[in-house]
Design a protein around this motif. Structure first.
Motif, short mmCIF file in Angstrom:
data_model
loop_
_atom_site.label_atom_id
_atom_site.label_comp_id
_atom_site.label_asym_id
_atom_site.label_seq_id
_atom_site.Cartn_x
_atom_site.Cartn_y
_atom_site.Cartn_z
N ALA A 124 12.25 28.44 -17.94
CA ALA A 124 13.48 27.74 -17.56
C ALA A 124 13.25 26.77 -16.40
O ALA A 124 13.69 25.61 -16.46
N PRO A 125 12.56 27.14 -15.32
CA PRO A 125 12.32 26.17 -14.26
C PRO A 125 11.48 24.99 -14.71
O PRO A 125 11.68 23.85 -14.26
N LEU A 126 10.51 25.23 -15.60
CA LEU A 126 9.65 24.14 -16.08
C LEU A 126 10.46 23.13 -16.88
O LEU A 126 10.32 21.91 -16.71
N VAL A 127 11.30 23.62 -17.77
CA VAL A 127 12.11 22.72 -18.58
C VAL A 127 13.14 22.00 -17.71
O VAL A 127 13.42 20.81 -17.90
N ALA A 128 13.70 22.73 -16.75
CA ALA A 128 14.68 22.10 -15.87
C ALA A 128 14.04 20.99 -15.05
O ALA A 128 14.62 19.90 -14.87
N ALA A 129 12.83 21.21 -14.57
CA ALA A 129 12.14 20.19 -13.79
C ALA A 129 11.77 19.00 -14.66
O ALA A 129 11.81 17.84 -14.22
N ALA A 130 11.39 19.26 -15.93
CA ALA A 130 11.01 18.16 -16.82
C ALA A 130 12.22 17.32 -17.21
O ALA A 130 12.10 16.10 -17.40
N SER A 131 13.38 17.97 -17.33
CA SER A 131 14.56 17.22 -17.74
C SER A 131 15.25 16.51 -16.58
O SER A 131 16.13 15.68 -16.80
N GLU A 132 14.86 16.84 -15.37
CA GLU A 132 15.48 16.19 -14.21
C GLU A 132 15.05 14.72 -14.16
O GLU A 132 13.88 14.38 -14.19
N GLU A 155 11.60 13.75 -29.13
CA GLU A 155 10.38 14.55 -29.04
C GLU A 155 10.61 15.71 -28.09
O GLU A 155 10.99 15.50 -26.93
N GLU A 156 10.41 16.95 -28.58
CA GLU A 156 10.64 18.16 -27.79
C GLU A 156 9.36 18.50 -27.05
O GLU A 156 8.28 18.56 -27.64
N SER A 157 9.49 18.75 -25.75
CA SER A 157 8.32 19.08 -24.96
C SER A 157 7.84 20.49 -25.28
O SER A 157 8.58 21.30 -25.85
N GLY A 158 6.60 20.80 -24.87
CA GLY A 158 6.04 22.12 -25.13
C GLY A 158 6.83 23.23 -24.49
O GLY A 158 7.21 24.21 -25.15
N PRO A 159 7.14 23.17 -23.18
CA PRO A 159 7.93 24.24 -22.56
C PRO A 159 9.30 24.40 -23.20
O PRO A 159 9.80 25.52 -23.34
N ALA A 160 9.95 23.27 -23.58
CA ALA A 160 11.26 23.37 -24.20
C ALA A 160 11.18 24.07 -25.55
O ALA A 160 12.05 24.87 -25.91
N ARG A 161 10.12 23.79 -26.30
CA ARG A 161 9.95 24.45 -27.59
C ARG A 161 9.69 25.95 -27.40
O ARG A 161 10.25 26.79 -28.11
N GLU A 162 8.85 26.30 -26.42
CA GLU A 162 8.59 27.71 -26.15
C GLU A 162 9.84 28.44 -25.68
O GLU A 162 10.08 29.61 -26.02
N LEU A 163 10.66 27.72 -24.89
CA LEU A 163 11.90 28.32 -24.42
C LEU A 163 12.84 28.60 -25.60
O LEU A 163 13.48 29.66 -25.67
#
Length: 338
Positions: free
Chosen positions: A260-268, A309-317
């Protein structure tokens, strides 16, 4: 193995050194000098010493036996069959009832005499004979004779079936009796044979394969009907599955907290509509479990647009969220059944 061989070697050397002072000290000393490291010895097992040790132990406590038993052991004599009939009509009737199933069993004269002596003798009878003379068959006859006599119930109630305890100095000896009774049965009136109800006591691993089915554990397990057995197996499997699902949920929750923090940081900053300092991630609006794993201030957004395009962390989440939801759904079905 090496350590065990070393201990045996040291014990043998110690015993030889202790015996070297005796009458055969010179010969023992010569043998001791040959027991050098690196030498090879071959031992042949001739017999088991356990039966002889038990016989010696029995002889050591022989003097502690009651006089009537000791006299029977030291001076055995055939008991007169008439002595069992001197107690009256009940004694004669019981004796005749016990021997009635054996009238047509085909025992020879010595076997018949041994069986009659065992049934009538008090406090015990000794049956002795070389191998192959039919001692085991005579024991089956003795068991059949005892089973034919019902025991009186105190108070004048209906008679109770006789219970016979068969003991032996080895598991193989008891298993032989069990096998004979299982395959051939005990003698009944008219010479017919039927397998009596038996319970083989002892450690199940030490029993023979054919006698093991008569053990207490095996007979208790056989009391369960096939439906009960299948029900037990089904519940056991579902309990194991419940543990697997709980573990899967724990792993999914750990993945959600990590991703969750990784995806949140990537989407910021990727979404211009987000407030400064307010991270955004991909999350389903109705997924409360995933929302609970979001960091403070995170903002949920809809699924990735078509063509995005879905990022790797978002897909894993997303996969972790799906695994958790599936595990919870299966648990809701399994738990009421166990």
């Amino acid at each position: 193995t090496d350590r065990l061989q070393g201990r045996l070697h040291l014990r043998l050397v110690a015993n030889l050194r202790r015996d070297a002072t005796g009458r055969d000290g010179e010969r023992v000393g010569e043998l001791l000098r040959t027991l050098l490291p690196g030498t090879h010895w071959h031992a042949t097992r001739l017999m088991s010493w356990i039966p002889h040790l038990r016989q010696f132990q029995a002889l050591c406590v022989l003097h502690k036996l009651p006089p009537e038993i000791l006299s029977q052991l030291l001076y055995p004599r055939p008991p007169p069959l008439s002595s069992s009939n001197s107690s009256g009509g009940s004694g004669r009737a019981a004796h005749a009832t016990a021997l009635a199933p054996l009238a047509r069993a085909g025992f020879n004269s010595s076997q018949s005499a041994a069986i009659a002596a065992a049934v009538s003798a008090k406090p015990f009878a000794l049956i002795q004979g070389p191998p192959g003379t039919g001692k085991t068959s005579a024991v089956i006859g003795v068991i059949s004779a005892y089973l034919a006599c019902d025991q009186p119930t105190p108070g004048g109630g209906p008679p109770r079936p006789t219970k016979v305890l068969v003991c032996g100095q080895s598991n193989a000896a008891v298993d032989e009796i069990v096998d004979r009774l299982d395959s051939q049965g005990a003698y009944q009136a008219g010479g017919a044979r039927a397998t009596p109800a038996m319970v083989r006591m002892g450690v199940q691993e030490a029993m023979g394969s054919s006698a093991r089915k008569w053990s207490l554990d095996s007979q208790a397990a056989a009391l369960f009907s096939p439906d009960d057995a299948s029900r037990t197996e089904d519940v056991t499997a579902k309990r194991a599955r419940r543990q697997e699902l709980n573990s899967a949920i724990q792993r999914a929750e750990a993945d959600l907290a990590r991703l969750a923090p990784l995806v949140a940081a990537a989407s910021e900053g990727a979404d211009g509509a987000a407030a400064p300092g307010s991270p955004r991630i991909d999350a389903a609006p109705d997924d409360t479990a995933a929302a609970a794993a979001l960091p403070a201030g995170a903002k949920e957004v809809g699924p990735v647009p078509a063509g995005g395009e879905e990022s790797g962390p978002a897909r894993e989440l997303r996969e972790a969220r799906a695994k958790k939801d599936a595990a919870y759904a299966e648990l809701r079905v399994i738990v009421p059944q166990i």
